[in-house]
Design an enzyme around this catalytic site. Structure first.
Site, PDB file in Angstrom:
ATOM      1  N   PHE A   1     -52.997 -14.653  27.093  1.00 28.51           N
ATOM      2  CA  PHE A   1     -53.106 -16.718  27.524  1.00 28.51           C
ATOM      3  C   PHE A   1     -54.002 -16.830  27.093  1.00 28.51           C
ATOM      4  O   PHE A   1     -54.113 -18.586  26.830  1.00 28.51           O
ATOM      5  CB  PHE A   1     -53.459 -16.334  29.399  1.00 28.51           C
ATOM      6  CG  PHE A   1     -54.322 -15.277  30.144  1.00 28.51           C
ATOM      7  CD1 PHE A   1     -55.084 -16.286  29.939  1.00 28.51           C
ATOM      8  CD2 PHE A   1     -54.263 -14.927  30.217  1.00 28.51           C
ATOM      9  CE1 PHE A   1     -56.621 -16.578  30.039  1.00 28.51           C
ATOM     10  CE2 PHE A   1     -55.634 -13.536  30.752  1.00 28.51           C
ATOM     11  CZ  PHE A   1     -56.906 -14.593  30.815  1.00 28.51           C
TER      12      PHE A   1
ATOM     13  N   ARG B   1     -56.745 -24.784  45.151  1.00 27.28           N
ATOM     14  CA  ARG B   1     -55.362 -23.827  44.431  1.00 27.28           C
ATOM     15  C   ARG B   1     -54.214 -23.570  45.225  1.00 27.28           C
ATOM     16  O   ARG B   1     -52.670 -23.231  44.377  1.00 27.28           O
ATOM     17  CB  ARG B   1     -55.722 -22.713  43.420  1.00 27.28           C
ATOM     18  CG  ARG B   1     -56.639 -23.338  41.982  1.00 27.28           C
ATOM     19  CD  ARG B   1     -57.623 -22.025  41.650  1.00 27.28           C
ATOM     20  NE  ARG B   1     -58.072 -22.113  40.412  1.00 27.28           N
ATOM     21  CZ  ARG B   1     -58.945 -21.069  39.494  1.00 27.28           C
ATOM     22  NH1 ARG B   1     -59.518 -20.496  40.400  1.00 27.28           N
ATOM     23  NH2 ARG B   1     -59.337 -21.607  39.026  1.00 27.28           N
TER      24      ARG B   1
ATOM     25  N   ASN C   1     -53.445 -24.771  37.374  1.00 27.50           N
ATOM     26  CA  ASN C   1     -54.552 -24.012  38.065  1.00 27.50           C
ATOM     27  C   ASN C   1     -55.348 -25.374  39.251  1.00 27.50           C
ATOM     28  O   ASN C   1     -56.657 -24.553  39.417  1.00 27.50           O
ATOM     29  CB  ASN C   1     -54.453 -22.598  38.833  1.00 27.50           C
ATOM     30  CG  ASN C   1     -56.065 -22.155  37.318  1.00 27.50           C
ATOM     31  OD1 ASN C   1     -56.153 -22.919  36.565  1.00 27.50           O
ATOM     32  ND2 ASN C   1     -56.107 -21.254  37.313  1.00 27.50           N
TER      33      ASN C   1
ATOM     34  N   THR D   1     -58.562 -16.858  41.415  1.00 29.91           N
ATOM     35  CA  THR D   1     -57.226 -17.802  40.238  1.00 29.91           C
ATOM     36  C   THR D   1     -55.684 -18.090  40.153  1.00 29.91           C
ATOM     37  O   THR D   1     -55.174 -18.931  39.758  1.00 29.91           O
ATOM     38  CB  THR D   1     -56.786 -16.869  39.078  1.00 29.91           C
ATOM     39  OG1 THR D   1     -58.654 -16.616  38.699  1.00 29.91           O
ATOM     40  CG2 THR D   1     -56.452 -17.635  37.338  1.00 29.91           C
TER      41      THR D   1
ATOM     42  N   HIS E   1     -61.086 -25.699  37.519  1.00 27.68           N
ATOM     43  CA  HIS E   1     -62.521 -24.456  37.316  1.00 27.68           C
ATOM     44  C   HIS E   1     -63.539 -24.419  37.586  1.00 27.68           C
ATOM     45  O   HIS E   1     -63.902 -25.283  38.007  1.00 27.68           O
ATOM     46  CB  HIS E   1     -62.571 -24.380  35.571  1.00 27.68           C
ATOM     47  CG  HIS E   1     -63.636 -23.825  35.018  1.00 27.68           C
ATOM     48  ND1 HIS E   1     -63.131 -22.810  34.302  1.00 27.68           N
ATOM     49  CD2 HIS E   1     -65.185 -24.528  34.876  1.00 27.68           C
ATOM     50  CE1 HIS E   1     -63.982 -21.970  33.892  1.00 27.68           C
ATOM     51  NE2 HIS E   1     -65.448 -22.926  34.185  1.00 27.68           N
TER      52      HIS E   1
ATOM     53  N   TYR F   1     -64.124 -20.438  26.292  1.00 24.58           N
ATOM     54  CA  TYR F   1     -62.757 -19.486  26.459  1.00 24.58           C
ATOM     55  C   TYR F   1     -62.728 -18.330  26.068  1.00 24.58           C
ATOM     56  O   TYR F   1     -62.190 -17.631  25.930  1.00 24.58           O
ATOM     57  CB  TYR F   1     -60.998 -20.051  26.450  1.00 24.58           C
ATOM     58  CG  TYR F   1     -61.157 -21.005  28.309  1.00 24.58           C
ATOM     59  CD1 TYR F   1     -61.428 -20.212  29.263  1.00 24.58           C
ATOM     60  CD2 TYR F   1     -60.494 -21.586  28.228  1.00 24.58           C
ATOM     61  CE1 TYR F   1     -60.973 -20.973  31.047  1.00 24.58           C
ATOM     62  CE2 TYR F   1     -60.112 -22.635  29.245  1.00 24.58           C
ATOM     63  CZ  TYR F   1     -60.333 -21.955  30.745  1.00 24.58           C
ATOM     64  OH  TYR F   1     -59.797 -22.851  31.793  1.00 24.58           O
TER      65      TYR F   1
ATOM     66  N   LYS G   1     -58.585 -29.896  35.786  1.00 21.57           N
ATOM     67  CA  LYS G   1     -58.138 -29.677  34.601  1.00 21.57           C
ATOM     68  C   LYS G   1     -57.257 -31.281  34.062  1.00 21.57           C
ATOM     69  O   LYS G   1     -56.098 -31.594  35.705  1.00 21.57           O
ATOM     70  CB  LYS G   1     -57.355 -28.473  34.709  1.00 21.57           C
ATOM     71  CG  LYS G   1     -58.354 -27.355  34.903  1.00 21.57           C
ATOM     72  CD  LYS G   1     -57.411 -25.998  34.724  1.00 21.57           C
ATOM     73  CE  LYS G   1     -58.884 -25.043  34.771  1.00 21.57           C
ATOM     74  NZ  LYS G   1     -57.931 -23.391  34.653  1.00 21.57           N
TER      75      LYS G   1
ATOM     76  N   GLU H   1     -72.306 -22.486  30.785  1.00 19.26           N
ATOM     77  CA  GLU H   1     -70.904 -23.542  31.030  1.00 19.26           C
ATOM     78  C   GLU H   1     -71.375 -25.013  30.679  1.00 19.26           C
ATOM     79  O   GLU H   1     -71.255 -26.188  30.102  1.00 19.26           O
ATOM     80  CB  GLU H   1     -69.590 -23.515  31.819  1.00 19.26           C
ATOM     81  CG  GLU H   1     -69.118 -22.513  31.544  1.00 19.26           C
ATOM     82  CD  GLU H   1     -68.476 -21.725  32.748  1.00 19.26           C
ATOM     83  OE1 GLU H   1     -67.943 -21.587  32.198  1.00 19.26           O
ATOM     84  OE2 GLU H   1     -68.386 -22.358  33.690  1.00 19.26           O
TER      85      GLU H   1
HETATM   86  O1  CDP Z   1     -60.346 -19.966  35.680  1.00 20.81           O
HETATM   87  P1  CDP Z   1     -60.631 -17.900  36.673  1.00 20.81           P
HETATM   88  O2  CDP Z   1     -62.041 -17.770  36.069  1.00 20.81           O
HETATM   89  O3  CDP Z   1     -60.525 -18.289  38.238  1.00 20.81           O
HETATM   90  O4  CDP Z   1     -59.629 -17.381  35.699  1.00 20.81           O
HETATM   91  P2  CDP Z   1     -60.378 -16.499  34.586  1.00 20.81           P
HETATM   92  O5  CDP Z   1     -59.132 -15.112  34.351  1.00 20.81           O
HETATM   93  O6  CDP Z   1     -61.238 -16.533  33.794  1.00 20.81           O
HETATM   94  O7  CDP Z   1     -58.726 -16.887  33.414  1.00 20.81           O
HETATM   95  C1  CDP Z   1     -59.523 -19.233  33.227  1.00 20.81           C
HETATM   96  C2  CDP Z   1     -58.498 -19.358  32.959  1.00 20.81           C
HETATM   97  O8  CDP Z   1     -56.910 -18.687  32.316  1.00 20.81           O
HETATM   98  C3  CDP Z   1     -57.532 -20.050  34.914  1.00 20.81           C
HETATM   99  O9  CDP Z   1     -58.298 -20.464  35.254  1.00 20.81           O
HETATM  100  C4  CDP Z   1     -55.590 -20.103  33.757  1.00 20.81           C
HETATM  101  O10 CDP Z   1     -55.845 -21.490  33.946  1.00 20.81           O
HETATM  102  C5  CDP Z   1     -56.033 -19.021  33.125  1.00 20.81           C
HETATM  103  N1  CDP Z   1     -55.133 -18.019  33.395  1.00 20.81           N
HETATM  104  C6  CDP Z   1     -53.594 -18.177  32.493  1.00 20.81           C
HETATM  105  O11 CDP Z   1     -52.849 -18.520  32.457  1.00 20.81           O
HETATM  106  N2  CDP Z   1     -53.064 -16.982  32.765  1.00 20.81           N
HETATM  107  C7  CDP Z   1     -53.484 -15.695  32.866  1.00 20.81           C
HETATM  108  N3  CDP Z   1     -53.018 -14.596  33.334  1.00 20.81           N
HETATM  109  C8  CDP Z   1     -55.161 -15.586  34.069  1.00 20.81           C
HETATM  110  C9  CDP Z   1     -55.401 -16.760  33.372  1.00 20.81           C
HETATM  111 MG    MG Z   2     -63.265 -17.418  34.869  1.00 18.77          MG
END
Ligand code: CDP
Ligand code: MG
Length: 149
Positions: free
Chosen positions: A57, A102, A112, A91, A115, A49, A9, A126
């Site tokens: 978020f 992370r 973080n 995450t 991805h 997303y 990222k 994806e």
């Molecule tokens: O990236 P990952 O699959 O681990 O997590 P996700 O639940 O699919 O969320 C996607 C992305 O959204 C995260 O990697 C964060 O960059 C962002 N996010 C955030 O900023 N705040 C949250 N509470 C949850 C997700």
């Molecule tokens: Mg995800």
């Protein structure tokens, strides 16, 4: 053999962590099938997303991922999706396992670093968002025979 979509990222690129992140996936044994630097257009980020649309978020995450260049990779190997998610860590960096990307490089969920696809169906979707089929190369490394029986 599985394929997964990994994105370093904007914070990872800006902080000079591209080599470090690639190194960790490479040393795990994952093979690079596709790799490029790009700035993600808003439309593509929104599609990426889409599952989070409407969540608190969503807007800030789309703003973040489109804010500066990213490195996008397709990695392949046995159990590539689970292995990459483990190497990335949870995450939320403060909940990620020590030794994961992370945990080792992040402080906050909103920055973080990396991805990775979370399931075979997600990976297929994806990878198609970021790579044309001809941009992905299937090949063997001499080390591949030492990574799986
Ligand atoms: O990236 P990952 O699959 O681990 O997590 P996700 O639940 O699919 O969320 C996607 C992305 O959204 C995260 O990697 C964060 O960059 C962002 N996010 C955030 O900023 N705040 C949250 N509470 C949850 C997700
Ligand atoms: Mg995800």
């Amino acid at each position: 053999m599985e394929r997964t979509l990994i994105i370093i990222k904007p914070d990872g690129v800006q902080r000079g962590l591209v080599g470090e992140v690639i190194k960790r996936f490479e040393q795990r044994g994952l093979r690079i099938a596709g790799l490029k630097l790009m700035q993600i257009p808003r439309e593509l980020a929104e599609e990426h997303y889409a599952e989070h649309k409407g969540k608190s978020f969503y807007e800030s995450t789309v703003n973040y991922i489109t804010s500066a260049p990213v490195v996008v990779m397709c990695l392949e190997g046995p159990n590539a999706i689970a292995a990459a998610r483990q190497t990335m860590g949870a995450t939320r960096p403060t909940e990620a396992a020590p030794g994961s990307i992370r945990a080792d490089f992040g402080l906050d969920i909103s920055r973080n670093i990396v991805h990775g696809s979370d399931s075979p169906a997600t990976a297929e979707r994806e990878i198609a968002l970021y790579f044309k089929p001809e941009e992905l190369i299937s090949y063997q490394r001499s080390s591949d025979v030492w990574l799986k029986e």
